[in-house]
Design an enzyme around this catalytic site. Structure first.
Site, PDB file in Angstrom:
ATOM      1  N   TYR A 149       0.819  -1.215   0.000  1.00  0.00           N
ATOM      2  CA  TYR A 149       0.000   0.000   0.000  1.00  0.00           C
ATOM      3  C   TYR A 149       0.857   1.271   0.000  1.00  0.00           C
ATOM      4  CZ  TYR A 149      -4.283   2.683   0.888  1.00  0.00           C
ATOM      5  OH  TYR A 149      -5.329   3.562   0.811  1.00  0.00           O
ATOM      6  N   GLU A 196       2.141   6.227  -7.213  1.00  0.00           N
ATOM      7  CA  GLU A 196       1.103   7.115  -7.744  1.00  0.00           C
ATOM      8  C   GLU A 196       1.503   8.581  -7.587  1.00  0.00           C
ATOM      9  OE1 GLU A 196      -2.730   6.194  -6.036  1.00  0.00           O
ATOM     10  OE2 GLU A 196      -2.490   4.056  -6.452  1.00  0.00           O
TER      11      GLU A 196
END
Length: 143
Positions: free
Chosen positions: A65, A72
């Site tokens: 995560y 991103e």
């Protein structure tokens, strides 16, 4: 969904960033995440859930995560100069709608939105992990 946004409105639309290592980073993380998630769902539906699949579902995210979020954010950051230069997806005044939208500043706002959202989602997954793997009952406190 952030995945649609990242694929279509960042990676696909801004060709100059398609070879960035950060794109590969978030795509690999997403791939491992989905393989783990759908293996978990499939074996669970078959009522034959191997311990490793359950363990992977509730442990891999601890590393994946944050690494995916980093990929991103680095990709959006890499896109900023091209967005500013080209004005892609921006709407300038004057126009017939009499509104303005600047995609460059929108992307900056998206990046800042990760600050409150990431911890909230990450800690939710940690609570789910404790509940599923260790049977702990989590009591939410009212403010």
């Amino acid at each position: 969904s952030s995945r649609i946004f990242m694929v279509w409105f960042i990676a696909h639309s801004i060709r100059q960033i398609q070879n960035e290592e950060s794109v590969i980073l978030f795509l690999v993380v997403w791939t491992v995440t989905e393989i783990t998630r759908y293996s978990f769902y499939t074996f669970n539906l078959l009522n034959h859930l191997p311990h490793f699949i359950k363990w992977a579902r509730y442990n891999f995210f601890i590393i994946l995560y944050p690494v995916g979020v980093a990929g991103e954010l680095l990709t959006i950051y890499a896109a900023l100069p091209y967005v500013k230069k080209t004005g892609i997806y921006s709407l300038r005044l004057p126009n017939k709608y009499n509104v303005s939208f600047d995609y460059y500043y929108f992307l900056i706002a998206v990046m800042f939105s990760y600050i409150p959202l990431f911890p909230q989602l990450y800690f939710h997954m940690l609570r789910q992990r404790r509940k599923v793997l260790y049977g702990e009952v989590i009591v939410e406190k009212d403010d």
